[in-house]
Write a protein that holds these residues in place. Structure first.
Motif, mmCIF file in Angstrom:
data_model
loop_
_atom_site.group_PDB
_atom_site.id
_atom_site.type_symbol
_atom_site.label_atom_id
_atom_site.label_comp_id
_atom_site.label_asym_id
_atom_site.label_seq_id
_atom_site.Cartn_x
_atom_site.Cartn_y
_atom_site.Cartn_z
ATOM 1 N N TRP A 21 -8.217 3.448 -5.571
ATOM 2 C CA TRP A 21 -7.392 4.603 -5.919
ATOM 3 C C TRP A 21 -7.761 5.207 -7.268
ATOM 4 N N PHE A 22 -8.311 4.387 -8.173
ATOM 5 C CA PHE A 22 -8.656 4.927 -9.489
ATOM 6 C C PHE A 22 -10.142 4.773 -9.813
ATOM 7 N N THR A 23 -10.955 4.528 -8.801
ATOM 8 C CA THR A 23 -12.387 4.328 -9.012
ATOM 9 C C THR A 23 -13.168 5.310 -8.148
ATOM 10 N N SER A 24 -14.156 5.945 -8.731
ATOM 11 C CA SER A 24 -14.926 6.919 -7.967
ATOM 12 C C SER A 24 -15.674 6.245 -6.825
ATOM 13 N N SER A 32 0.826 -1.210 0.000
ATOM 14 C CA SER A 32 0.000 0.000 0.000
ATOM 15 C C SER A 32 0.858 1.256 0.000
ATOM 16 N N GLU A 33 1.975 1.199 0.687
ATOM 17 C CA GLU A 33 2.884 2.343 0.784
ATOM 18 C C GLU A 33 3.357 2.815 -0.589
ATOM 19 N N ALA A 34 3.376 1.883 -1.561
ATOM 20 C CA ALA A 34 3.915 2.200 -2.886
ATOM 21 C C ALA A 34 2.916 2.941 -3.773
ATOM 22 N N ARG A 35 1.876 3.476 -3.193
ATOM 23 C CA ARG A 35 0.906 4.249 -3.972
ATOM 24 C C ARG A 35 1.583 5.395 -4.708
ATOM 25 N N THR A 85 4.088 5.334 -6.494
ATOM 26 C CA THR A 85 4.546 4.958 -7.837
ATOM 27 C C THR A 85 3.453 5.157 -8.881
ATOM 28 N N LEU A 86 2.213 5.327 -8.426
ATOM 29 C CA LEU A 86 1.072 5.514 -9.317
ATOM 30 C C LEU A 86 0.504 6.933 -9.287
ATOM 31 N N PHE A 87 0.540 7.559 -8.077
ATOM 32 C CA PHE A 87 -0.091 8.865 -7.916
ATOM 33 C C PHE A 87 0.780 9.863 -7.157
ATOM 34 N N GLY A 88 2.010 9.501 -6.843
ATOM 35 C CA GLY A 88 2.854 10.406 -6.084
ATOM 36 C C GLY A 88 2.343 10.572 -4.662
ATOM 37 N N GLU A 89 2.727 11.669 -4.043
ATOM 38 C CA GLU A 89 2.277 11.951 -2.681
ATOM 39 C C GLU A 89 0.972 12.751 -2.721
ATOM 40 N N VAL A 90 -0.021 12.273 -1.961
ATOM 41 C CA VAL A 90 -1.301 12.973 -1.896
ATOM 42 C C VAL A 90 -1.080 14.352 -1.279
#
Length: 566
Positions: free
Chosen positions: A464-467, A409-412, A414-419
């Motif tokens: 993460w990519f679904t509304s 989960s921490e590797a988010r 790599t897909l969206f950067g830091e929120v």
């Protein structure tokens, strides 16, 4: 969403295989398979810098050198990443890579329609020992074990501990992939009651014009609705210019829930009269075709559908002349990636007065109801390969990177950067989709997002990519456990473990069988053939052109119900 998720389709790039020196490459690969895991570096030992040419499921050759994700991965794993500059979704570019033998160390494209075993036998890939996966990719192995028959998939022939490829989890397609929708404003104008309690999908952005009910109309009620949509001037313009339904000619998705009312799904097999039968030559399919032919003759089906692919059909629906349309949950919830697709495109314009009603799949005469599963067995799909030139030491590092970026989960990032820096939540934090800020590339580019990841998604990643509206629809109905048990149609048998010669048979005959099925379906619906009179000849033609061989191999395959228990 990402390109690989659009229309729930599995990504594959075709190309030509070069078999030069295949035998010698194969022998060399066999020697490399003998791995002493105990002699390899320990988990987390990144003391030696390693250079890796990485690519993933979304590599289009646009990752800038020194991008954000690249730098962080290089620091974390002590690697030097060579970015793949080819578009791995482009057939010609893939062909060049294969012909030159200059393949990335990791890749998620296929070449020449070859199986994983054929890629290995051609000397293009190496195997991945189970012992190495257990040690260096424990998250992956845990996922595999939780999704039967995962641990038995993609094994090299004759082994139980060497994998030809890694596979992804598709939690994004859990549940019913399709469901019917009706123009609610037309139903209201015509005085037709919804089949149950209806609720708004969302509060704004067009979602307030879309409603959902988990109740369903019967197939007979649908016919009456389509008649009203066609002949009772539902748009109130005084013209006879509306139709109940508008299919499209390049796919069969449009019929997903209609076929489900007959207890069948396209391309699948089931037991009928004590025999294994393919849907397209079954009695139930014949009855489905007869109903569609009846509707066409009645004028309920848009006659232009024979010239419309799905894209043109979406555009025609947007004109406001069609009352019924099939949809995925994400279409109903108006997720960004589905913009422009029917039926949501009718309400995208803020000035639109149209309203939609999504219902559960239609109920057939025998109480049958459902939709075919997106994946025949479980929810594992796709392929991640390791090049034949990768050493065991390099594979150790690759597996740890793979396990981290795709399963932690921490590797988010790599897909969206830091929120809050690179991306923001669309709505409720942790319960809605993440949106990348405009100054960063959504994929590859200066951010490097998705540049090295594989297409695998557990339920957390799907969020993460679904509304949050799509997630609510799925949790409330489409992917609810009891709904899946009742309505999700799977084939009776499937050779997912490659225990028969079905792949060879399919490769040999699928083209001509598809042509036979498509041509008969089209002619049957528009009335060019009498279904009852021509049916036996059609079935015989199908059987004589590879159908018999297909069914014979399927007979040898295990039951899907057994596969999903293993």
């Amino acid at each position: 969403m990402k390109k690989g998720l659009k229309a729930l389709s599995l990504a594959a790039v075709t190309g030509a295989l070069i078999f030069t020196s295949a035998c010698s490459n194969k022998e060399a690969s066999k020697e490399a398979e003998k791995v002493d895991v105990g002699s390899l570096p320990e988990v987390g030992d990144f003391s030696k810098e390693i250079e890796l040419n990485l690519s993933g499921s979304f590599t289009r050759g646009k990752a800038e050198d020194g991008n954000y994700v690249q730098k962080r991965l290089e620091d974390q794993f002590n690697i030097k990443i060579i970015n793949t500059k080819s578009d791995t979704w482009n057939t010609d570019q893939v062909n060049l890579m294969v012909a030159s033998g200059d393949l990335p160390d990791t890749f998620a494209f296929t070449t020449g329609g070859k199986t994983a075993q054929e890629l290995y036998d051609s000397g293009l890939t190496r195997t991945i020992p189970k012992e190495m996966l257990e040690k260096y990719a424990p998250n992956y192995m845990k996922m595999l074990s939780e999704n039967p028959p995962g641990p038995k998939r993609n094994l090299k022939q004759g082994t139980d501990n060497e994998y030809l490829q890694l596979i992804g989890q598709y939690s994004n397609v859990d549940g019913l992939p399709w469901g019917p929708t009706f123009r609610l404003d037309w139903l209201e104008k015509l005085g037709i009651e919804p089949p149950g309690e209806i609720k708004q999908v969302g509060p704004s952005g067009g979602r307030e014009k879309i409603y959902f009910t988990e109740a369903a109309y019967t197939i007979d009620e649908v016919e009456e609705i389509l008649k009203a949509f066609t002949f009772d001037d539902p748009d109130g313009n005084g013209k006879d210019d509306t139709y109940g339904i508008s299919p499209y000619n390049n796919q069969i998705h449009w019929s997903a829930s209609l076929m489900g009312a007959f207890g069948i799904a396209p391309g699948y097999n089931f037991m009928e009269d004590g025999k294994l039968v393919q849907t397209e030559v079954s009695k139930k399919y014949k009855e489905f075709l007869k109903l569609m032919a009846k509707w066409y003759k009645m004028g309920l089906i848009d006659p232009e559908f024979t010239t419309l692919d799905n894209n043109k059909s979406w555009e025609k629906y947007k004109q406001g002349k069609i009352g019924y349309y099939i949809a995925q949950p994400a279409y109903i919830a108006m997720d960004d990636w589905a913009k422009g697709r029917a039926p949501q495109n009718i309400v995208e314009n803020p000035n639109s007065t149209a309203k939609l009603l999504a219902t559960a799949p239609e109920i057939g005469k025998d109480g049958q109801q459902g939709v075919g599963a997106f994946i025949p067995v479980g929810n594992l799909a796709d392929a991640f390969y390791v090049s034949k030139d990768v050493t065991d030491e390099e594979l150790v590092r690759i597996l740890q990177i793979f396990d981290y970026i795709n399963f932690e989960s921490e590797a988010r990032w790599t897909l969206f950067g830091e929120v809050g820096v690179h991306s923001d939540w669309e709505g409720t934090p942790e319960k809605s989709a993440l949106k990348v800020r405009p100054e960063f590339a959504k994929e590859e580019g200066n951010s490097g997002f998705w540049a090295y990841n594989f297409r695998t998604y557990d339920k957390e990643r799907v969020q993460w990519f679904t509304s949050e509206y799509t997630m609510k629809l799925k949790n409330d109905f489409y992917a609810r456990e009891d709904v899946q048990e009742k309505m999700l149609i799977r084939p009776y048998k499937n050779d997912v473990l490659n225990e028969t010669k079905l792949r060879d048979v399919t490769k040999r005959y699928s083209g001509q069988l598809t042509t036979i099925v498509d041509e008969f379906r089209m002619k049957a619906i528009v009335g060019e053939v009498d279904i009852d009179k021509e049916w036996d000849k059609y079935v015989e033609n199908w059987m004589n052109n590879g159908g018999s061989e297909t069914l014979a191999e399927l007979e040898k395959a295990p039951k899907v119900s057994d596969l999903m228990k293993e």
